[in-house]
Motif scaffolding. Structure first.
Motif, short mmCIF file in Angstrom:
data_model
loop_
_atom_site.label_atom_id
_atom_site.label_comp_id
_atom_site.label_asym_id
_atom_site.label_seq_id
_atom_site.Cartn_x
_atom_site.Cartn_y
_atom_site.Cartn_z
N VAL A 34 0.85 -1.19 0.00
CA VAL A 34 0.00 0.00 0.00
C VAL A 34 0.89 1.25 0.00
N GLY A 35 1.97 1.21 0.77
CA GLY A 35 2.89 2.34 0.82
C GLY A 35 3.56 2.60 -0.52
N ALA A 36 3.93 1.53 -1.23
CA ALA A 36 4.55 1.69 -2.56
C ALA A 36 3.56 2.30 -3.53
N LEU A 37 2.31 1.92 -3.45
CA LEU A 37 1.28 2.50 -4.30
C LEU A 37 1.15 4.00 -4.03
N LYS A 38 1.14 4.38 -2.76
CA LYS A 38 1.05 5.80 -2.40
C LYS A 38 2.27 6.58 -2.88
N ARG A 39 3.47 5.99 -2.70
CA ARG A 39 4.69 6.68 -3.13
C ARG A 39 4.72 6.86 -4.64
N THR A 40 4.23 5.87 -5.38
CA THR A 40 4.29 5.92 -6.84
C THR A 40 3.29 6.92 -7.41
N TYR A 41 2.07 6.90 -6.91
CA TYR A 41 1.02 7.71 -7.51
C TYR A 41 0.71 9.01 -6.78
N PHE A 42 1.26 9.18 -5.56
CA PHE A 42 1.06 10.41 -4.81
C PHE A 42 2.37 10.85 -4.16
N PRO A 43 3.41 11.10 -4.96
CA PRO A 43 4.71 11.45 -4.36
C PRO A 43 4.63 12.75 -3.56
N GLY A 44 5.19 12.71 -2.37
CA GLY A 44 5.19 13.87 -1.50
C GLY A 44 3.93 14.01 -0.66
N GLN A 45 2.90 13.21 -0.94
CA GLN A 45 1.65 13.30 -0.19
C GLN A 45 1.30 11.99 0.48
N GLU A 46 2.28 11.11 0.63
CA GLU A 46 2.00 9.77 1.16
C GLU A 46 1.31 9.80 2.52
N GLN A 47 1.68 10.75 3.36
CA GLN A 47 1.12 10.79 4.72
C GLN A 47 -0.31 11.33 4.72
N GLN A 48 -0.66 12.18 3.74
CA GLN A 48 -1.98 12.78 3.71
C GLN A 48 -3.01 11.91 2.97
N VAL A 49 -2.54 11.08 2.04
CA VAL A 49 -3.45 10.29 1.21
C VAL A 49 -4.02 9.13 2.01
N ARG A 50 -5.32 8.93 1.89
CA ARG A 50 -6.01 7.81 2.52
C ARG A 50 -6.63 6.97 1.42
N LEU A 51 -6.39 5.66 1.47
CA LEU A 51 -6.98 4.73 0.52
C LEU A 51 -8.02 3.88 1.22
N ILE A 52 -9.15 3.70 0.57
CA ILE A 52 -10.25 2.93 1.13
C ILE A 52 -10.64 1.85 0.13
N TYR A 53 -10.69 0.59 0.61
CA TYR A 53 -11.09 -0.52 -0.24
C TYR A 53 -12.22 -1.27 0.45
N GLN A 54 -13.34 -1.41 -0.22
CA GLN A 54 -14.54 -2.08 0.30
C GLN A 54 -14.93 -1.55 1.68
N GLY A 55 -14.89 -0.23 1.80
CA GLY A 55 -15.31 0.42 3.04
C GLY A 55 -14.29 0.39 4.16
N GLN A 56 -13.13 -0.21 3.95
CA GLN A 56 -12.10 -0.30 4.98
C GLN A 56 -10.93 0.62 4.66
N LEU A 57 -10.53 1.44 5.62
CA LEU A 57 -9.37 2.31 5.45
C LEU A 57 -8.11 1.46 5.48
N LEU A 58 -7.26 1.62 4.49
CA LEU A 58 -6.01 0.85 4.42
C LEU A 58 -4.95 1.61 5.20
N ARG A 59 -4.77 1.24 6.46
CA ARG A 59 -3.87 1.97 7.36
C ARG A 59 -2.44 1.45 7.32
N ASP A 60 -2.28 0.16 7.07
CA ASP A 60 -0.97 -0.47 7.12
C ASP A 60 -0.27 -0.31 5.77
N ASP A 61 0.72 0.58 5.70
CA ASP A 61 1.45 0.80 4.45
C ASP A 61 2.31 -0.39 4.06
#
Length: 173
Positions: free
Chosen positions: A65-92
Motif C-alpha cells: 500500500v505504501g509503494a502505491l502511495k509513493r508511486t502515484y502520490f509522491p510527496g503526499q504519502e502521509q496525507q493520502v487515505r486509501l479505502i477498499y470495500q469500506g475499509q481504510l487501508l492503514r498499514d502501508d
C-alpha cells in the motif's frame, strides 16, 4: 535450364532461401532478457477521487500500500487515505495481494488537494491576472495622481507587497 533461381516458376528464390529469410526476420530483434523466476502479473486498479474523477494505476500484486502511495502520490504519502470495500487501508506495509484485489478493483482516495483540472487552470491564471490588474492601477496612479488620495496610494502599495509575498511563496515550491 532448371537452375536454382526459378523452381516451378514461383519466384526468384528457393524455398530454402525463403525460410532462411523468414527466420532472419524472426530473430532480427532479440527478445528482452527475461527476469529470473516467473514474471509477476500486473493489475490495473481504479483510483476514484471524491470529485468522481478516476485514475488508473498499474501495480504488481506483491507491491505494498505504501509503494502505491509513493508511486502515484509522491510527496503526499502521509496525507493520502486509501479505502477498499469500506475499509481504510492503514498499514502501508500490507501487500496488495493480501487485500485480494482484482483487475479494475476500485480504491477510493481522499487527500487534502485532489487533482482537479478545472481548479488547477484557474489557480495558475489568477495570480498573473491579479499582477496585471495591479500594474494597471499603478499606471493610473502615476498618470492621474490627482484622483488617488494618500490613503488609496498606501493601500495600493500594501496590496502590491502582499501579492509579491504570495507570488514568491507560490513559485518557490
Amino acid at each position: 535450364a532448371g537452375g536454382k533461381g526459378r523452381p516451378g516458376g514461383r519466384g526468384t528464390t528457393t524455398p530454402g532461401a525463403r525460410s532462411d529469410e523468414a527466420a532472419g526476420l524472426r530473430h532480427r530483434d532479440p527478445p528482452a532478457a527475461a527476469p529470473e523466476g516467473p514474471a509477476e502479473p500486473t493489475l490495473v486498479l481504479r483510483l476514484k477521487f471524491l470529485n468522481d474523477t478516476e485514475r488508473l494505476a498499474r501495480v504488481r500484486p506483491g507491491d505494498t500500500v505504501g509503494a502505491l502511495k509513493r508511486t502515484y502520490f509522491p510527496g503526499q504519502e502521509q496525507q493520502v487515505r486509501l479505502i477498499y470495500q469500506g475499509q481504510l487501508l492503514r498499514d502501508d506495509a500490507q501487500s496488495l495481494a493480501g487485500l485480494h484485489l482484482g483487475h479494475l478493483s476500485v480504491l477510493h482516495v481522499t487527500c487534502p488537494h485532489p487533482p482537479c483540472a478545472c481548479c488547477a487552470g484557474c489557480g495558475s491564471l489568477a495570480l498573473p491576472l491579479f499582477v496585471l490588474l495591479l500594474a494597471l492601477l499603478w499606471y493610473l496612479q502615476l498618470q492621474h495622481r490627482h484622483v488617488f488620495t494618500a490613503t488609496a496610494t498606501t493601500c495600493l502599495a500594501g496590496l502590491t507587497l502582499l501579492v509579491t509575498f504570495v507570488a514568491f511563496a507560490m513559485y518557490r515550491r
